[in-house]
Design an enzyme around this catalytic site. Sequence first.
Site, PDB file in Angstrom:
ATOM      1  N   LYS A 118       0.792  -1.249  -0.125  1.00  0.00           N
ATOM      2  CA  LYS A 118       0.062   0.100  -0.020  1.00  0.00           C
ATOM      3  C   LYS A 118       0.840   1.193  -0.114  1.00  0.00           C
ATOM      4  O   LYS A 118       0.639   2.144  -0.649  1.00  0.00           O
ATOM      5  CB  LYS A 118      -0.862   0.004   1.284  1.00  0.00           C
ATOM      6  CG  LYS A 118      -1.790  -1.103   1.116  1.00  0.00           C
ATOM      7  CD  LYS A 118      -2.682  -0.754   2.582  1.00  0.00           C
ATOM      8  CE  LYS A 118      -2.274  -1.032   3.843  1.00  0.00           C
ATOM      9  NZ  LYS A 118      -1.714  -2.205   4.223  1.00  0.00           N
TER      10      LYS A 118
ATOM     11  N   ASN B   2      -3.159   6.124   6.011  1.00  0.00           N
ATOM     12  CA  ASN B   2      -2.390   5.071   6.782  1.00  0.00           C
ATOM     13  C   ASN B   2      -0.990   5.186   6.635  1.00  0.00           C
ATOM     14  O   ASN B   2      -0.253   4.623   7.211  1.00  0.00           O
ATOM     15  CB  ASN B   2      -3.047   3.628   6.329  1.00  0.00           C
ATOM     16  CG  ASN B   2      -2.647   2.708   7.368  1.00  0.00           C
ATOM     17  OD1 ASN B   2      -3.072   2.942   8.669  1.00  0.00           O
ATOM     18  ND2 ASN B   2      -1.862   1.789   6.911  1.00  0.00           N
TER      19      ASN B   2
ATOM     20  N   HIS C 196      -3.981  -9.559  10.445  1.00  0.00           N
ATOM     21  CA  HIS C 196      -4.845  -8.806  11.409  1.00  0.00           C
ATOM     22  C   HIS C 196      -5.943  -9.738  11.791  1.00  0.00           C
ATOM     23  O   HIS C 196      -6.986  -9.230  12.051  1.00  0.00           O
ATOM     24  CB  HIS C 196      -5.347  -7.415  10.942  1.00  0.00           C
ATOM     25  CG  HIS C 196      -4.347  -6.469  10.576  1.00  0.00           C
ATOM     26  ND1 HIS C 196      -3.448  -5.966  11.504  1.00  0.00           N
ATOM     27  CD2 HIS C 196      -4.049  -5.914   9.382  1.00  0.00           C
ATOM     28  CE1 HIS C 196      -2.764  -5.097  10.710  1.00  0.00           C
ATOM     29  NE2 HIS C 196      -3.056  -4.988   9.642  1.00  0.00           N
TER      30      HIS C 196
END
Length: 450
Positions: free
Chosen positions: A119, A142, A189
Amino acid sequence: MDLKNKRVLVVGLGKSGISAAHFLREQGARVTVSDSRDAVALAGEIPALLEAGIMVETGGHGLLTFRRSDLIVVSPGVPMDTPELKQVIAFGLPVIGELELASRYLKGKIVAITGSNGKTTTTTLVGEILKAAGLPTLVGGNIGLPVIDLVEKSSDESVSVLEVSSFQLETVEKFHPWISVVLNITPDHLDRHGSFENYAAAKARITERQGSGDFLVLNAEDKATQMVAGKTNAQVFWFSARRPIKQGAFVHGESVLFLPKEGGKAEPIMPVSEIPLKGAHNVENVLAAVCVARLAGVSAEVIRKAVAQFKAVEHRLEFVASVAGVDYYNDSKATNVDATMKAVASFDGGIHLILGGKDKDSDYGQMAELLRERVKAVYTIGSAAEKIEHQLRGVVKMKSAGTMQVAVQDAAESAVPGDVVLLAPACSSFDQFENYEHRGRVFREIVAAL
């Protein structure tokens, strides 16, 4: 949103929570912030909040604080199954995240990029390409700069390129990107989302509000990502480093090409050899960026030049130094197993790999075959060390180092000229470090001392 005199609670005082609190106060809201950490841990943040007229609750969340709010803004690091949040959601109180809040005020168009890995590199690269084309470009999310901090700088002509995480996407409602990108979806996650299905569903929310005038860019070689295509009303473009595709960016022979429409003529963008980033995964990141740039109207010439000049992002397969013939690489951002495997696959062999940190309910055994082929030794650190050692026992030479200092020293002593010492931990950093950036900086400092 009309926030004047509204009672707004911000839960979690990370970067985005603090920025959101100040923004809300500037909009005339009566703001309270609540964090589970005590006042000592937040001593650096509290004075500025109080000075701005923001109430501060520390050391836990009071249910009454939540119940008395007109709106609750949740920081990405706060799980949605926090008991107080679950209760107020059941009572029907509105709960949104900082990304959703910011998107309601952000002017111009939004390019949103998500994925388990890549990302930050892709977001940064897209930002550089759009800037090179002369477009008024903002980059955040982020990646480090909260989206809310971009609001004041945005205009009707600007393009905001945002890195967005699954945590941020959990709480979106009206978030509407012009171009959205899902690079890949691999297990990550799971300690937060509970299952891979829940995690993938959170990623897919990036395209929820998109329509026929918007674009969704997907990885043609990633099965979980492909499934997102069935959940969108946007025009889908693909990227593949392995084969030609009907619409999007791909590698053919030694060239990167872009096909603007099915049945159309492929446009040459650049030779693969001009991509300066290490690793096959970074070719995919470049292909995704090419899709976004062409959809935004950027010429092949500008794309080629911007990509050729692009340097690896800090903490992402970042070359640190060569000491006594041994190369040291910092990939502290490799916080899951898939990212670590991509990092290891970027080198032919002779790797001394530093693994460990805070476990995220990961299966380290997936790495066994690759480690057997390319890694000379593993040095474990942090609270996940015992689990890693158990799951990889007998696969590769392993040493329990405990700390980064010991791991780097041990690796330096064992490595011979031509070898690589690679920090790619496959874990989060929160057991021994403030964040992955802090972990990467410590690694660099220890290497510098060699």
